[in-house]
Design a protein around this motif. Structure first.
Motif, mmCIF file in Angstrom:
data_model
loop_
_atom_site.group_PDB
_atom_site.id
_atom_site.type_symbol
_atom_site.label_atom_id
_atom_site.label_comp_id
_atom_site.label_asym_id
_atom_site.label_seq_id
_atom_site.Cartn_x
_atom_site.Cartn_y
_atom_site.Cartn_z
ATOM 1 N N ALA A 69 0.712 -1.194 0.050
ATOM 2 C CA ALA A 69 0.031 -0.051 0.017
ATOM 3 C C ALA A 69 0.832 1.127 0.167
ATOM 4 O O ALA A 69 0.308 2.155 -0.351
ATOM 5 N N SER A 70 2.051 1.038 0.435
ATOM 6 C CA SER A 70 2.973 2.180 0.672
ATOM 7 C C SER A 70 3.591 2.482 -0.701
ATOM 8 O O SER A 70 4.395 3.445 -0.948
ATOM 9 N N ILE A 71 3.292 1.745 -1.939
ATOM 10 C CA ILE A 71 3.880 2.357 -3.098
ATOM 11 C C ILE A 71 2.866 2.762 -4.015
ATOM 12 O O ILE A 71 1.779 2.201 -3.884
ATOM 13 N N LYS A 72 2.991 3.826 -4.616
ATOM 14 C CA LYS A 72 2.065 4.340 -5.220
ATOM 15 C C LYS A 72 2.465 4.594 -6.931
ATOM 16 O O LYS A 72 3.559 4.105 -7.255
ATOM 17 N N PHE A 85 0.531 -4.781 -10.737
ATOM 18 C CA PHE A 85 1.178 -3.897 -11.415
ATOM 19 C C PHE A 85 2.541 -3.323 -10.855
ATOM 20 O O PHE A 85 3.613 -3.229 -11.195
ATOM 21 N N LYS A 86 2.512 -3.059 -9.482
ATOM 22 C CA LYS A 86 3.648 -2.623 -8.415
ATOM 23 C C LYS A 86 4.642 -3.491 -8.547
ATOM 24 O O LYS A 86 5.577 -3.243 -8.695
ATOM 25 N N ALA A 87 4.309 -4.697 -8.294
ATOM 26 C CA ALA A 87 5.150 -6.156 -8.548
ATOM 27 C C ALA A 87 6.009 -6.131 -9.932
ATOM 28 O O ALA A 87 6.918 -6.237 -9.815
ATOM 29 N N VAL A 115 6.347 3.652 -10.706
ATOM 30 C CA VAL A 115 5.987 3.532 -9.486
ATOM 31 C C VAL A 115 6.867 4.550 -8.479
ATOM 32 O O VAL A 115 7.729 4.832 -8.889
ATOM 33 N N ARG A 116 6.355 4.773 -7.306
ATOM 34 C CA ARG A 116 7.118 5.557 -6.432
ATOM 35 C C ARG A 116 6.907 4.921 -4.979
ATOM 36 O O ARG A 116 5.787 4.578 -4.585
#
Ligand SMILES: Cc1cc2nc3c(=O)[nH]c(=O)nc-3n(C[C@H](O)[C@H](O)[C@H](O)COP(=O)(O)O)c2cc1C
Length: 339
Positions: free
Chosen positions: A53-56, A277-279, A336-337
């Motif tokens: 959740a902390s990856i945007k 997507f983040k992974a 991602v951020r």
């Protein structure tokens, strides 16, 4: 059936073991094993979810939109998206008996295939934890990944033979299950294995062999030495040892040593297409999702599994659209951020 209807039905079917929380984040069930929780304080499960959740996600809408292709090739086959159901076993023990090994696999394996994806299936102390799902694997023409435990060599050989007879497209081993309290309680011998032993097992498998439960670059290097086709960056959903880092936070370091030598799968707290997507942005080739598939199967059977998988694919597609990604190759770290 809508996803909301599925959840309502699952809530009735799964009470009291799983509360079917709006966010499956490990809070309500922390420490519940048997049950769906993480081991001890439950922090490893909770951290998997929170760190994701902390990856945007970085938006980019200035590009020529020619659609989004979520398809991926793995094990020499094409899938609609890099999304797999994670192996889950002990349905009656960990949940409330609404589903058992057979009925879960009967919903899961074809349900994933109907959406163009595939499932990993599990193993455990009673033999039917492997053999019941294998019937569904066979019925699906082998389009699933049975996951065997690190048993003693004789047991392992016998179980590998069953996997081969089912015609499975690949086979995995959850090497981290040496830390499972329930196996220890059942008096079943599972233990860590050397590179030499695992190399022999990988060769005996005669199909892509995946090591599940890798959490460090050193572990990933050893998996490569074993001849593995892939690794699953996983802490078993927080069920084998308390206080590990989140899987998503160890992924970039693992990717930096693995590069493209083996396929990288990851699981732990993934719930949406945006999570997938983040992974992918941080180096994974595909994502496994665990607990939400039990909810999907309980709330909607095979159809529920397909519905949930399609929901994830649609969310992944939507995220790609909003970030200027036409294919999975476009999902790079700059998309991602990390906060
Ligand atoms: C009730 C339960 C049973 C599981 N059984 C297995 C298993 O038999 N084999 C395995 O490799 N992993 C097993 N896992 C771990 C999952 O495959 C996966 O690593 C984890 O659940 C991923 O996290 P998520 O549930 O937060 O998506 C199990 C997890 C749960 C919650």
């Amino acid at each position: 059936m809508t996803y909301e209807e599925l959840l309502t039905r699952a809530k009735k079917g799964m009470a009291p073991n799983c509360r079917v929380c709006r966010q499956c984040d490990g809070m309500a069930c922390r420490g519940e094993i048997p049950g769906a929780g993480g081991k001890g304080t439950g922090e490893a499960f909770i951290r998997n979810f929170r760190q994701l959740a902390s990856i945007k996600i970085n938006m980019d809408l200035i590009y020529e939109d020619q659609g989004q292709d979520t398809s991926v090739e793995l094990f020499g086959r094409k899938f609609a998206a890099p999304v797999f159901a994670a192996p889950i076993s002990g349905l009656s023990l960990n949940y409330n008996g609404y589903l058992n090994e057979r009925t879960y696999a009967e919903a899961l394996v074809p349900g994933c295939l109907d959406a163009g994806c595939a499932a990993f299936t599990g193993d455990g102390a009673p033999d039917n934890f492997l053999t019941d799902p294998l019937k569904s694997v066979k019925a699906a023409g082998g389009a699933a990944v049975p996951t065997v435990k690190p048993w003693d060599s004789e047991t392992l050989r016998a179980k590998m033979d069953l996997v081969k007879q089912a015609g499975a497209m690949a086979v995995a081993m959850d090497i981290d299950s040496a830390g499972l309290p329930l196996l220890a309680a059942a008096g079943k011998p599972v233990r860590a294995k050397s590179v030499a032993e695992l190399s022999r097992i990988a060769a005996y498998a005669e199909r892509p062999f995946i090591l599940k439960g890798i959490m460090t670059p050193v572990g990933a290097v050893k998996a490569i030495e074993c001849g593995a086709y892939g690794i699953v960056v996983s802490n078993h959903g927080g069920r084998v040892i308390d206080q590990t880092p989140a899987t998503i936070e160890v992924l970039p370091d693992i990717k930096s040593v693995v590069r493209d030598k083996v396929k990288i799968f990851i699981d732990g707290g993934f719930r949406t297409g945006a999570d997938v997507f983040k992974a992918l942005a941080l180096g994974a080739d595909a994502v496994l999702i665990g607990r939400p598939y039990v909810v999907a199967a309980c709330g909607g059977g095979r159809e529920g599994v397909t519905l949930y998988t399609r929901k994830i694919i649609s969310e992944l597609k939507g995220t790609m659209k909003m970030t200027g990604c036409a294919s999975l190759d476009d999902i790079t770290p700059d998309k991602v951020r990390i906060l």
